[in-house]
Design a protein around this motif. Structure first.
Motif, PDB file in Angstrom:
ATOM      1  N   ILE A 111       0.917  -1.296  -0.092  1.00 33.73           N
ATOM      2  CA  ILE A 111      -0.063  -0.019  -0.105  1.00 33.73           C
ATOM      3  C   ILE A 111       0.763   1.397  -0.075  1.00 33.73           C
ATOM      4  O   ILE A 111       0.529   2.172  -0.698  1.00 33.73           O
TER       5      ILE A 111
ATOM      6  N   PHE B 201      -6.974   4.097   0.440  1.00 30.96           N
ATOM      7  CA  PHE B 201      -5.778   3.108   0.991  1.00 30.96           C
ATOM      8  C   PHE B 201      -5.145   3.767   2.612  1.00 30.96           C
ATOM      9  O   PHE B 201      -4.648   2.735   3.009  1.00 30.96           O
TER      10      PHE B 201
ATOM     11  N   ILE C 117     -12.468   2.495  -3.454  1.00 34.19           N
ATOM     12  CA  ILE C 117     -11.361   2.739  -4.528  1.00 34.19           C
ATOM     13  C   ILE C 117     -11.746   2.603  -5.975  1.00 34.19           C
ATOM     14  O   ILE C 117     -11.226   3.002  -6.834  1.00 34.19           O
TER      15      ILE C 117
END
Ligand SMILES: Nc1nc2c(ncn2[C@@H]2O[C@H](COP(=O)(O)OP(=O)(O)OP(=O)(O)O)[C@@H](O)[C@H]2O)c(=O)[nH]1
Length: 409
Positions: A136, A162, A207
């Protein structure tokens, strides 16, 4: 509130698959290298990992533990790939070696760590979480690449999602390391898993939305540029500079301010095309545009008005200041040849200047026509020179009553 972990797995899987389906639908017809495809595949891997985790809840199996976590790692690698493709960071040659390592090594590390640490729950959760966090981290770094323009809203949605995912992974790793849970099946383990999957559910929706929104923002920006930018020089095109001039004239009229307009034309440009070829001509146009642009103040505007013709708009600038700038620009262009292979191509420009205090009597067309007429006089007078427009026809009061000008830098 007590959430049922298998149900959560199922919901995350369903949402991830749904998102993967819609993203792939959007990618349909686009080249295989398009970022949307990589994003769609990432969502499929994300869904696959949650399907495996769901099965694992019913049928515990070490190989499923490895498979589920590998699928999760693959999903994160594909997201990194998609981000890089979206931002055009890898051009046509594909990702450089260090990026390939960022894509592959974490997945291999997951296989290794989960195999070796299978019997040690806490160590396995900590090690796995750290690898995913690292992945990430790579994605966040790509999202915040300093070479990219200012981030839009889509990118902020992705960053938030994230960061949330990263925090949940690190918190779970901390819980495992501190002994707050000892298996996924005890009370505490289930609670932590619930937290991770609630975040995973929110993350997959966010996302997907963020990435699609980013794609839309990009398309909007491209359309705007196509409509308003000259693709060869990157300057405003005729329409954009005309719009800017209309706004500036209205503002100057309301406030009784100075405004000057410069019309510039490259001299004997046809000879450049005929002598060196059209591409060399294009390079010269870009070079002249760069030279002009580098000498303007922030509030000045420049646009490509026609083939080898540029229009400059100088707010708060009287005729005298504009003439001084025009002369500086003329000299700068003359002194800045364009390199074309072994050739150094020099060009000169002729400039017409019009300007003064803008009153209700002035029109955009009148100002442009006055600058244009002056530019043609410069051509007739031998080229490579600056000529002033006859402002008396445009400014009935003459120059005597002009207020003090804002000095040029
Ligand atoms: N390479 C290139 N040439 C262009 C472009 N747009 C216009 N031209 C060329 O610019 C030339 C303009 O020629 P003319 O209008 O005769 O003007 P000139 O040769 O500059 O002569 P004067 O303006 O009288 O000094 C033509 O040959 C056009 O084909 C372009 O985008 N790229």
């Amino acid at each position: 509130m007590r959430l049922d972990v298998p149900t959560l797995f199922a919901v995350v899987t369903l949402v991830a698959l749904l998102m993967a389906g819609w993203v792939s639908f959007m990618a349909w017809g686009k080249p295989a290298r398009d970022a949307l495809w990589a994003w769609g595949l990432a969502l499929v891997a994300y869904a696959a990992s949650h399907v495996i985790f769901a099965v694992l809840n019913v049928v515990p199996s070490p190989s499923l533990v490895v498979a589920g976590n590998v699928a999760y790692g693959v999903a994160l690698s594909l997201m990194l790939l998609a981000m890089r493709r979206f931002d055009g960071l890898d051009a046509n040659a594909g990702p450089p070696v260090w990026v390939q390592l960022q894509l592959v090594l974490p997945v291999l590390a997951i296989v290794l760590l989960y195999t070796v640490l299978m019997e040690q729950y806490a160590a396995r959760v900590v090690a796995g979480s750290l690898v995913f966090s690292l992945q990430i981290g790579f994605i966040l770094r790509a999202l915040l690449d300093p070479r990219l323009p200012r981030p839009g809203r889509g990118r902020y949605i992705l960053l938030t999602a994230f960061f949330a995912l990263l925090s949940s992974l690190l918190l779970r790793a901390l819980a495992a390391a501190m002994g707050w849970m000892s298996s996924n099946n005890d009370e505490a383990g289930r609670l932590w898993l619930t937290m991770v999957f609630v975040v995973a559910l929110c993350a997959v929706i966010s996302i997907s939305l963020g990435f699609v929104y980013m794609t839309m923002e990009r398309a909007e920006q491209r359309n705007f540029e196509l409509a308003m930018k000259d693709m060869l020089t990157g300057l405003s095109n005729r329409r954009a500079i005309s719009d800017q001039l209309h706004m500036a004239v209205s503002r100057a009229q309301r406030q009784g301010q100075y405004l000057s307009v410069l019309m510039l034309d490259i001299d004997h440009f046809k000879r450049v095309n005929d002598g060196y070829g059209h591409q060399a001509g294009d390079a010269v146009l870009r070079g002249v545009a760069r030279t002009l642009q580098s000498r303007l103040r922030a509030q000045d505007q420049i646009g490509r008005f026609g083939g080898e013709e540029f229009l400059l708009m100088l707010p708060d600038t009287h005729l005298e200041g504009a003439t001084t700038l025009a002369e500086a620009l003329r000299q700068a262009v003359e002194a800045s040849p364009t390199q074309w292979g072994a050739h150094s191509i020099s060009v000169t420009i002729s400039i017409g200047v019009a300007g003064g205090v803008i009153s209700g009597a002035h029109t955009v067309d009148g100002l442009v026509a006055a600058a244009d007429a002056a530019m043609y006089r410069a051509k007739q007078g031998g080229r490579n020179r600056v000529e002033l427009a006859d402002m008396s026809s445009l400014l009935p009061g003459g120059q005597a009553a002009l207020p003090p000008a804002v000095p040029r830098d």
